[in-house]
Every structure is written in C-alpha cells, then in structure tokens.
Scaffold this active site. Structure first.
Site, PDB file in Angstrom:
ATOM      1  N   ALA A   1       0.829  -1.210   0.000  1.00 19.86           N
ATOM      2  CA  ALA A   1       0.000   0.000   0.000  1.00 19.86           C
ATOM      3  C   ALA A   1       0.863   1.260   0.000  1.00 19.86           C
ATOM      4  CB  ALA A   1      -0.946  -0.013   1.187  1.00 19.86           C
ATOM      5  N   THR A   2       1.969   1.234   0.713  1.00 21.03           N
ATOM      6  CA  THR A   2       2.819   2.424   0.763  1.00 21.03           C
ATOM      7  C   THR A   2       3.250   2.831  -0.646  1.00 21.03           C
ATOM      8  OG1 THR A   2       3.626   1.831   2.963  1.00 21.03           O
ATOM      9  CG2 THR A   2       4.969   3.384   1.697  1.00 21.03           C
TER      10      THR A   2
ATOM     11  N   ASN B   1      -6.789   2.962  10.372  1.00 22.28           N
ATOM     12  CA  ASN B   1      -6.084   1.791  10.907  1.00 22.28           C
ATOM     13  C   ASN B   1      -6.044   1.769  12.429  1.00 22.28           C
ATOM     14  OD1 ASN B   1      -4.434   4.051   9.787  1.00 22.28           O
ATOM     15  ND2 ASN B   1      -2.847   3.134  11.071  1.00 22.28           N
TER      16      ASN B   1
ATOM     17  N   SER C   1      -3.281  -3.541   0.332  1.00 23.38           N
ATOM     18  CA  SER C   1      -2.112  -4.293   0.759  1.00 23.38           C
ATOM     19  C   SER C   1      -2.496  -5.725   1.095  1.00 23.38           C
ATOM     20  CB  SER C   1      -1.494  -3.624   1.985  1.00 23.38           C
ATOM     21  OG  SER C   1      -0.376  -4.360   2.403  1.00 23.38           O
TER      22      SER C   1
ATOM     23  N   HIS D   1      -0.796  -7.972   3.009  1.00 26.67           N
ATOM     24  CA  HIS D   1      -0.499  -8.545   4.333  1.00 26.67           C
ATOM     25  C   HIS D   1      -1.473  -8.111   5.421  1.00 26.67           C
ATOM     26  CE1 HIS D   1       1.535  -5.193   6.621  1.00 26.67           C
ATOM     27  NE2 HIS D   1       1.730  -4.722   5.417  1.00 26.67           N
TER      28      HIS D   1
ATOM     29  N   THR E   1      10.179  -6.876 -12.683  1.00 27.76           N
ATOM     30  CA  THR E   1       9.668  -8.242 -12.798  1.00 27.76           C
ATOM     31  C   THR E   1       8.604  -8.500 -11.741  1.00 27.76           C
ATOM     32  OG1 THR E   1      11.805  -8.961 -13.612  1.00 27.76           O
ATOM     33  CG2 THR E   1      10.350 -10.675 -12.749  1.00 27.76           C
TER      34      THR E   1
ATOM     35  N   CYS F   1       6.913   5.446  15.380  1.00 33.66           N
ATOM     36  CA  CYS F   1       7.265   5.896  14.027  1.00 33.66           C
ATOM     37  C   CYS F   1       8.704   5.557  13.699  1.00 33.66           C
ATOM     38  CB  CYS F   1       7.056   7.388  13.863  1.00 33.66           C
ATOM     39  SG  CYS F   1       5.647   8.014  14.743  1.00 33.66           S
TER      40      CYS F   1
HETATM   41  C1  LIG Z   1      -0.643  -1.013   6.619  1.00 37.00           C
HETATM   42  C2  LIG Z   1      -1.194   0.231   6.016  1.00 37.00           C
HETATM   43  C3  LIG Z   1      -0.528   0.909   4.987  1.00 37.00           C
HETATM   44  C4  LIG Z   1       0.826   0.447   4.475  1.00 37.00           C
HETATM   45  O1  LIG Z   1       0.727  -0.763   3.808  1.00 37.00           O
HETATM   46  P1  LIG Z   1       2.053  -1.573   3.374  1.00 37.00           P
HETATM   47  O2  LIG Z   1       1.544  -2.580   2.401  1.00 37.00           O
HETATM   48  O3  LIG Z   1       2.569  -2.180   4.622  1.00 37.00           O
HETATM   49  O4  LIG Z   1       2.975  -0.619   2.754  1.00 37.00           O
HETATM   50  C5  LIG Z   1      -1.107   2.031   4.473  1.00 37.00           C
HETATM   51  N1  LIG Z   1      -2.291   2.480   4.917  1.00 37.00           N
HETATM   52  C6  LIG Z   1      -2.972   1.867   5.894  1.00 37.00           C
HETATM   53  C7  LIG Z   1      -4.293   2.395   6.329  1.00 37.00           C
HETATM   54  C8  LIG Z   1      -2.441   0.727   6.482  1.00 37.00           C
HETATM   55  O5  LIG Z   1      -3.113   0.130   7.457  1.00 37.00           O
END
Ligand SMILES: *Cc1c(COP(=O)(O)O)cnc(C)c1O
Length: 384
Positions: free
Chosen positions: A74-75, A154, A202, A204, A242, A327
């Site tokens: 997600a980042t 989150n 994301s 995970h 890739t 952080c």
């Molecule tokens: C975990 C999270 C992210 C970051 O996701 P990654 O795949 O770990 O980079 C971004 N936004 C929210 C709301 C999240 O909970």
C-alpha cells in the site's frame, strides 16, 4: 505458541492463511517463470497465474482486472497515486486535500510533495474521527489536484463517508483517491459503484504475504499518473520491474478467501469486539474512541483514564496490542489520530488498539480482557 502473547494486532499485519501459502508454493519452485517470458511455457504459467490473481483482487473490490496495478504494497501504491498525480500537474494546479488522521504513508508522501511546491490542506476531524463534508467542499479550489481521504482508519476502524466524498469530488471534477488498505476484505464495497478514481490496497493486512499490494486506477478516470519506477514497462508502464509472481498469487488467493469469509468472519469478530468493550468498560473511566460512527467490526481503540501510559505496555506483556505509533524511532509517541480526535496527550498515551482476526478465539479474548483489566487496576492503585 503458548508462551507467545495473545495476538490482537491484526491491523498491523496478519499471518499468511495456510490456503494462501499452499497456493503460493509452486510459484517459488516448479512454476518459477517470469510472467514477461512470452516465448515459453514457464512464462505462460506465470502469466496465467498473474491474470487469475488480478481477477481475484478485482472481484473482491468490485473492480475490473485491467484496473489493478500490482505494487510492493500500500505504501508504494499511495506514493504512486499522490506523486504520480502531482508530477503530471498542469497549469498552476498544486493543491492536495487530505486529512489529519491518515496513515503515515499518505502524510509523509504529502510532506515530501510540499518540498516540491505542493500546497496541502489537512482537513480536521471531529471527536468521532470524521471529516466534515462542508469543510471538504469549501476546501476545493480550481487548483485542487486530488482529494486523498482514507476509507477505514487503521487505529480506530472509523469509516469515512466515502460515497459522499466521491460525489463531492465528482461534482467539482476533482480526482478522489482513497487508502482502502484496512477496509478491503473486512467490509463489503464495490469500487465500480463508488465513483472514485484510485484506491490503495495491501496483501499482508488480509492474510496474504508481505511486500505485495495494488493500486486501483479506474478505467473511466481521465487521470494520468507519472510512474515512479522505470524499466521494462510492466503493469502498463505504471510500475516496472519483474512481477512478484508468488506474492501476487498469494494476494489473489487471500482476496478470494476474504470475499468468501467476509460475512461470517465480520459477524464473529464484531461479537468478540463488543464483548471486549463491554467487559473493559466495567472498569469505569474508559473511553472507546470512534465508538459512535460506522467502523470496522474487528477493531477497538480504548482509552483508560487515570493510568500512567508509560507503564501500560510493560504490564500488557501477555497481549500483543498496539499503543500510539512507533514511528521512525523506538520512542512511542501519542497517536496523531487520537490527538486529532481531541484527546489530550496524556489520554492518547494511555490508549490501546485491539484488532482481532481470523484466528482469534473466545478463549483468547477472555484471557486478554483479564490481563488488561488487571493491568489497569494495578496502575490505578499506584496513582491513588
Ligand atoms: C498497513 C497500512 C498501509 C501500508 O501498507 P504496506 O503494504 O505495509 O505498505 C497504508 N495504509 C494503511 C491504512 C495501512 O493500514
């Protein structure tokens, strides 16, 4: 496992589901091909698997497969969305609208863009954690490049009124991006009906592997994104490199499972969550943050009055929960989300987030409540 603390931190990350792992394994060994090797069967197998996963991801979120851009998480998807828009700006457009309670991936990307001349408007939230839609509408100007408001928070699980935000953006012709990382697989939604332009996901956070995620880019959107990674033109040129085939396969399988389990899982976890909140509230002087608005079913953010926050985690060794946001350093700072919702530093510091998940049992919840109640009672005695 027995000596390990009870895991109630599913919003931080989730274990890989065993069906997900099983689906991934062949793609490390016998099906190791490069999805771009279009000359032979190794490549075809990999490509076929990627296509299937793209469909599984799209199905969960109500998108079309060609609207999915795989990223490392997600980042990266957030960086691609926000920087990608900023770098294709025209005229003198330079304003971006977001809100104070966003994930650091959004806030830090915005802060970085500020150095390049972006003007960021940070919307405030009320004590429920919600933005004000009139404020949003008033903040939109002819210079607005994008509105970036997360779907589910989150830390609190609070859901922003994503549909209404999308309508306001549409009305003013402004692209709307949402960080939907915590919402996906946890509550039902359909991006095809939501009228937004981009969304980040994301793997995970929904029982898939780490290091894989996606950006949804709506086909009907007229948006142009400037890629952030070059070389080879993968993912329609938006994200070269890739493809992480095992990761993508796992992400796809995780999305398929999340879709199948969503209703029963959310019901079960909501009951457990409500039980936790009821039993913790019996302590008195307890505040559930974001209790009133709609929120994710498996998340609870609880503040305890009259306790020394710095001593809390030491007494909570038996449960894996999160406090504040750790952080850049190992120093725990009071949560920016809770502070934006009006909590004092002190109360924000004596707050914990409990996030339940697929493997949380009734028994674990009972034990966790016992541990937390014991800790709070002990800390309150010390302050007497
Ligand atoms: C975990 C999270 C992210 C970051 O996701 P990654 O795949 O770990 O980079 C971004 N936004 C929210 C709301 C999240 O909970």
């Amino acid at each position: 496992m027995s000596n390990q603390p009870i895991y109630l931190d599913y919003n931080a990350t989730t274990p890989v589901d065993e069906h997900v792992l099983e689906a991934m394994l062949p793609y490390f060994k016998e099906k190791f091909g490069n999805a771009s090797s279009i000359q032979h069967a190794y490549g075809w197998d990999a490509e076929e698997a990627v296509d299937r996963s793209r469909e599984q991801v799209a199905t969960l979120i109500g998108a079309r497969p060609n609207e999915i851009i795989f990223t490392s998480g997600a980042t990266e998807a957030i960086n691609l969305a926000l920087k990608g828009i900023f770098e294709t700006r025209q005229d003198n457009k330079n304003q971006m609208i977001t809100c104070e309670t966003e994930h650091k991936a959004v806030l830090d990307s915005c802060a970085e863009l500020e150095k390049s001349g972006a003007k960021i408007t940070y919307l405030k939230v009320d004590d429920n954690g919600l933005i004000n839609l009139e404020n949003l509408e008033q903040s939109i100007t002819p210079q607005t490049l994008v509105v970036s408001i997360m779907y589910a928070n989150n830390e609190t699980g609070v859901l922003q009124p994503i549909q209404e935000i999308a309508e306001i953006c549409k009305k003013h012709g402004v692209p709307f991006f949402t960080d939907a990382t915590q919402a996906a697989g946890k509550i039902p939604f359909n991006l095809g009906e939501l009228n937004l332009d981009m969304a980040a996901f994301s793997s995970h956070k929904l029982y898939g592997p780490k290091g894989i995620g996606a950006l949804y880019l709506c086909k009907d959107s007229s948006l142009h994104l400037h890629p952030q990674i070059f070389g080879g033109g993968h993912e329609r040129g938006y994200r070269s490199g890739t493809l992480n085939v095992p990761g993508i396969v796992g992400f796809g399988k995780a999305c398929e499972l999340a879709g199948e389990l969503l209703v029963s899982e959310s019901e079960r976890l909501q009951n457990l969550r409500n039980r936790i909140e009821k039993e913790l509230s019996q302590l008195g002087s307890v505040k559930v943050n974001g209790e009133k608005p709609e929120r994710l079913p498996h998340v609870s953010n609880v503040s305890f009055h009259d306790v020394e926050g710095s001593k809390l985690m030491r007494l909570l060794k038996g449960v894996a929960v999160s406090q504040g946001s750790a952080c850049n350093s190992s120093v725990i700072e009071p949560s920016h989300v809770l502070k934006a919702m009006g909590l004092s530093d002190r109360l924000a510091y004596s707050s914990i987030r409990l996030s339940l998940g697929r493997y949380t049992t009734d028994e674990e919840v009972g034990k966790a409540v016992q541990i937390i109640r014991g800790a709070i009672e002990q800390l309150r005695m010390q302050l007497l």
